[in-house]
Design a protein around this motif. Structure first.
Motif, mmCIF file in Angstrom:
data_model
loop_
_atom_site.group_PDB
_atom_site.id
_atom_site.type_symbol
_atom_site.label_atom_id
_atom_site.label_comp_id
_atom_site.label_asym_id
_atom_site.label_seq_id
_atom_site.Cartn_x
_atom_site.Cartn_y
_atom_site.Cartn_z
ATOM 1 N N GLY A 1 0.592 -1.101 0.171
ATOM 2 C CA GLY A 1 0.109 0.008 0.021
ATOM 3 C C GLY A 1 0.812 1.238 -0.016
ATOM 4 O O GLY A 1 1.931 1.017 0.006
ATOM 5 N N GLU A 2 0.370 2.369 -0.120
ATOM 6 C CA GLU A 2 0.604 3.688 -0.041
ATOM 7 C C GLU A 2 -0.232 4.546 1.099
ATOM 8 O O GLU A 2 -1.208 4.676 0.519
ATOM 9 C CB GLU A 2 0.949 4.260 -1.339
ATOM 10 N N GLU B 1 -4.688 10.157 1.977
ATOM 11 C CA GLU B 1 -4.868 9.454 0.592
ATOM 12 C C GLU B 1 -4.344 7.953 0.854
ATOM 13 O O GLU B 1 -2.965 7.994 0.804
ATOM 14 C CB GLU B 1 -4.426 10.351 -0.557
ATOM 15 N N ALA B 2 -5.108 7.164 0.744
ATOM 16 C CA ALA B 2 -4.579 5.763 0.881
ATOM 17 C C ALA B 2 -4.795 4.658 0.199
ATOM 18 O O ALA B 2 -6.026 4.719 -0.644
ATOM 19 C CB ALA B 2 -4.964 5.132 2.319
ATOM 20 N N SER B 3 -3.840 3.907 -0.329
ATOM 21 C CA SER B 3 -4.187 2.524 -0.983
ATOM 22 C C SER B 3 -3.708 1.173 -0.313
ATOM 23 O O SER B 3 -2.251 1.352 -0.210
ATOM 24 C CB SER B 3 -3.511 2.838 -2.283
ATOM 25 N N GLU C 1 -3.933 -2.563 -0.360
ATOM 26 C CA GLU C 1 -4.478 -3.693 -1.108
ATOM 27 C C GLU C 1 -5.145 -4.673 -0.127
ATOM 28 O O GLU C 1 -4.841 -5.330 1.005
ATOM 29 C CB GLU C 1 -3.213 -4.681 -1.684
ATOM 30 N N GLU D 1 -13.315 -1.302 3.778
ATOM 31 C CA GLU D 1 -13.651 0.162 4.446
ATOM 32 C C GLU D 1 -13.797 0.253 5.946
ATOM 33 O O GLU D 1 -13.164 1.068 6.633
ATOM 34 C CB GLU D 1 -14.953 0.845 3.796
ATOM 35 N N TYR E 1 -10.200 10.774 5.165
ATOM 36 C CA TYR E 1 -9.573 9.920 3.927
ATOM 37 C C TYR E 1 -10.106 9.547 2.927
ATOM 38 O O TYR E 1 -11.314 9.400 2.785
ATOM 39 C CB TYR E 1 -8.751 8.638 4.741
ATOM 40 N N LYS E 2 -9.332 9.286 1.924
ATOM 41 C CA LYS E 2 -9.908 8.674 0.539
ATOM 42 C C LYS E 2 -9.041 7.291 0.397
ATOM 43 O O LYS E 2 -7.989 7.274 0.302
ATOM 44 C CB LYS E 2 -9.550 9.751 -0.461
ATOM 45 N N LEU E 3 -9.712 6.059 0.208
ATOM 46 C CA LEU E 3 -9.245 4.988 0.332
ATOM 47 C C LEU E 3 -9.301 4.260 -1.244
ATOM 48 O O LEU E 3 -10.342 4.652 -1.970
ATOM 49 C CB LEU E 3 -10.087 3.974 1.182
#
Length: 141
Positions: A76-77, A103-105, A107, A111, A139-141
């Motif tokens: 992730g990031e 802002e998150a990504s 894997e 939610e 946040y934005k996932l």
């Protein structure tokens, strides 16, 4: 046993006309200018609020990263900005809020689980515990 890190500041002459410099023991900042114009106007240099913002964003992001890894997520990031609010009060100024924008990504995470882990990191990172201010998280996932 405490981990001790340090920063230093110098300022002269006194008051609005003064100019200062900020340094860190690691050299990440070395005689970085600050003063009235960098804090309350658009002067070139830094100010305590942006340094607190950087500290809070980095502390929260690292705490969240470690918590996600502990929960079994390793891909992730995370990118966080902290916006620090400085408000005039009856007896001076107060840092009233740190608004974290993430802002998150990550894997494979859902939610609900992400929200629980992120909010726990927001409440429990060492800088959050230090601040006597409202702390919000979007946040934005």
């Amino acid at each position: 046993m405490s981990i001790v890190k340090s920063g230093s500041a110098a300022y002269k002459p006194l008051g609005k006309e003064g100019k200062g410099s900020i340094s860190t023991e690691t050299g990440a900042l070395s005689n970085q200018p600050y003063g009235f114009n960098t804090r309350f106007e658009d002067g070139k240099g830094t100010n305590p609020e942006e340094l607190i913002g950087a500290a809070h964003a980095s502390c929260f992001t690292m705490a969240l990263s470690f918590a996600l890894a502990e929960a079994g997520y390793d891909d992730g990031e995370l990118n966080t900005t902290a916006k620090i609010s400085l408000d005039k009060t009856g007896d001076g100024y107060k840092i009233s809020k740190s608004a974290l924008f993430l802002e998150a990504s990550v894997e494979g995470i859902g939610e609900d689980e992400f929200a629980k882990i992120a909010n726990d990191a927001k409440e429990n990172c060492p800088v959050s515990k230090l601040l006597d201010a409202e702390i919000t998280l979007e946040y934005k996932l």
